[in-house]
Design a protein around this motif. Sequence first.
Motif, mmCIF file in Angstrom:
data_model
loop_
_atom_site.group_PDB
_atom_site.id
_atom_site.type_symbol
_atom_site.label_atom_id
_atom_site.label_comp_id
_atom_site.label_asym_id
_atom_site.label_seq_id
_atom_site.Cartn_x
_atom_site.Cartn_y
_atom_site.Cartn_z
ATOM 1 N N ARG A 571 23.248 33.576 11.999
ATOM 2 C CA ARG A 571 24.483 34.188 12.275
ATOM 3 C C ARG A 571 24.317 35.638 12.242
ATOM 4 O O ARG A 571 25.071 36.378 13.152
ATOM 5 N N ARG A 572 23.815 36.188 11.139
ATOM 6 C CA ARG A 572 23.735 37.681 11.255
ATOM 7 C C ARG A 572 22.929 38.172 12.303
ATOM 8 O O ARG A 572 23.462 39.406 12.760
ATOM 9 N N ARG A 574 22.241 37.097 15.348
ATOM 10 C CA ARG A 574 22.849 36.967 16.793
ATOM 11 C C ARG A 574 23.978 37.770 16.774
ATOM 12 O O ARG A 574 24.544 38.369 17.930
ATOM 13 N N THR A 575 24.707 37.978 15.825
ATOM 14 C CA THR A 575 26.135 38.767 15.866
ATOM 15 C C THR A 575 25.930 39.868 15.909
ATOM 16 O O THR A 575 26.681 40.601 16.791
ATOM 17 N N GLN A 576 24.852 40.644 15.213
ATOM 18 C CA GLN A 576 24.583 41.973 15.314
ATOM 19 C C GLN A 576 23.814 42.391 16.748
ATOM 20 O O GLN A 576 24.210 43.630 17.288
ATOM 21 N N GLY A 579 25.889 39.626 19.867
ATOM 22 C CA GLY A 579 27.502 39.393 19.770
ATOM 23 C C GLY A 579 27.949 38.077 19.932
ATOM 24 O O GLY A 579 29.033 37.624 20.155
ATOM 25 N N LYS A 581 28.585 34.397 17.904
ATOM 26 C CA LYS A 581 28.917 33.974 16.557
ATOM 27 C C LYS A 581 28.683 32.553 16.308
ATOM 28 O O LYS A 581 28.936 31.913 17.117
ATOM 29 N N SER A 583 29.194 29.221 14.896
ATOM 30 C CA SER A 583 30.135 28.734 14.261
ATOM 31 C C SER A 583 29.804 27.538 13.211
ATOM 32 O O SER A 583 28.468 27.168 12.940
#
Length: 681
Positions: A571-572, A574-576, A579, A581, A583
């Motif tokens: 999650r960290r 791929r979010t950074q 973009g 998230k 789930s």
Amino acid sequence: MSDMLSLKEAVLVYLDRSGGLQKLAEDCKPLNETHQIEAVYRFCISVNPSDVIEVDPVLGDRVLCDPLGATALFQSVCFLAIKTLSLVEKIHTESQVNVILKLTHLPPFPEYTLDLCSFPRGHGPMRPVSMEGLAIAMTRVTKYTQGARFLCINDECPCSTGFHHIRVHAPGATESATVRNDFSCMMCSSPLKEDVKFRVLGDKQLVELIHIKALDALSAHEQSSLRYQSVTLFLRDELCNSMRIGRLYRVLGIPAHVQQCSGITWSVEANSVQPWEPEYPHKVSASFQQLLKATAGFRWRFSAVVAHCFGLDVAPPGLYNTLKLSLLLSLVQNRADAKDTFHNLDLLAVTADTLILDRLMTYSLSLARHGIRHQASGEMFASLSRDEHGAGTANIHAGSALLATGGICMLGDLGCYKKERLDAIQSVLESCTVSVFIPGKKYGEDADQQLSFPVHCSFWALTDSTDAPRRSGRADCAILGTAEMGPVPVQLADAFGLVIQCRVAGGEQALLAQTVHTLQQAVQPGKPLYPSCWEFSSQDYQELVAHAQSVQVELSPGAEKIIHGYYMASRRVRTQSQGVKMSVASVKLLISLAEAHCKLCLRTQVLEEDAVIAVLLCENSVTLKHGTSALIIPPDAVFPGDLGDVEGLQRRDETLDELHQNILRFIYTYAPGAGAYITEE
């Protein structure tokens, strides 16, 4: 007269011994708390036929063969008890006591069993019967007349007052049998007029029940030559809403023939309803037990061989192993727990050869307890029609997804569906519910109504990746690692959870192997094509899946750390970087995959190796949809090479051990404190 008195004495003895009299007194207490006077008062009495036979065999025979006569006996005794004990002062006549006998069970004899494959041909009043089947349609709850009070229009007649003329609903009777304007007085033969103020209404619901084997016509099972016919059940009062579309039930009821102006209809008045599940073989064949013994001590081998030798009727060993394992995991994971929470595993396969994958899914579907192959032209969720039994309300018919409750709904090639249908599939996958809009004006109601039904099945689908440039417009996608998914939008792929790209390793050599396999099957059907492989029949796999479904598993601390650590790290990252998230549904998918792999390996504790398989499948799936991350794994990480011999299995073990270490390094690098906030997540 003496016979009737002895039967009533037997009824009294049974009610005393079974606690029926005490329950009758308790049921009467609320009636004294209100000043409202009604025409009839309804009392439900639980009756155990075995206990009744012990008290009096003649009474037991009356209960089992003449339920209406037995009801009259219990009604008379209950009225006498109410008056003798002064339980309810508002009850003046025996007709005001409406007794419903609730049978606990029936004797396990053919005479008391209604086979939904054949139509009963009895004449006259029929005895109670037991039946098992699948609810395929039901109406909304509507009202019916439980009882009504009639008064004689002749003022000089004693029946012009009081409660002498009371009519109550009888099993199989229509509304007109209870309430009409052509009844005559028993005393003076004058016309009777209903006292509408005293009409008592109850709830009514109609359900269509059909034999479970009738679904073979919609599944991958071998179809039977028998013809099946649905049976209409009448659920009344406390039984309303006790059945759900797509579920299996055992129903005790009283069959009835009802003559209407258009002809004679046949239905069953339900007496009791219980959820039911047929018995399935819970054993593991000797072949799989041998394999389990031979692979003991090797963490990855049992499930590898099981997947490698799966579906040899469709494809040669070695092809589509990742998909085969995923199909087996989905079959194993389809279950409902003690809290009635359904655990499913939805699959979307991306391929350039939809024909072979369609056959492989169809073969796998035959191993499911309930498997429905949806036709693109059919109804997927639910449809409406007008009830044909006089209620005039909406009758809700189950579509493929609801018929597959507790099993698998195979959608086939998503390229055959229009955009509106794909949007509906995405909505159902995300919410696990389907909504049905019922227009009030069309179905005799003042207001429109929206009903929701839970969807408890796993969906299998496939898409043609070669259809991508023409249908999806994503041919120029430059994200590293992503795959074209034909007409399937990314949002729909995300809703499926597990996406598998079925590459054919070996190119022309693999194509030749598939061609030789198909030709050999056509020329020499039934002959073993691969004597060097373990020999497992379809029956062996069916028994393995049924047994694995029943295995109760729990997460070990090591598996839990890997699952939650990978989720936090992914999650960290791929979010950074992207973009995207991750789930909470990703955690559920990981746990579901790990539990299913543990069950397939016939273990009761989810170990780290199960979590590793879950992470590899999930990471490959996310990579296909959103591109690679810092955790770089090969496209076919779960089956990186050929498994045709022991050396191939050894190489796979070594590769998976290395990938296990890579996953741990990924977790420690990007989620170093994962162990501390596992509980928080």
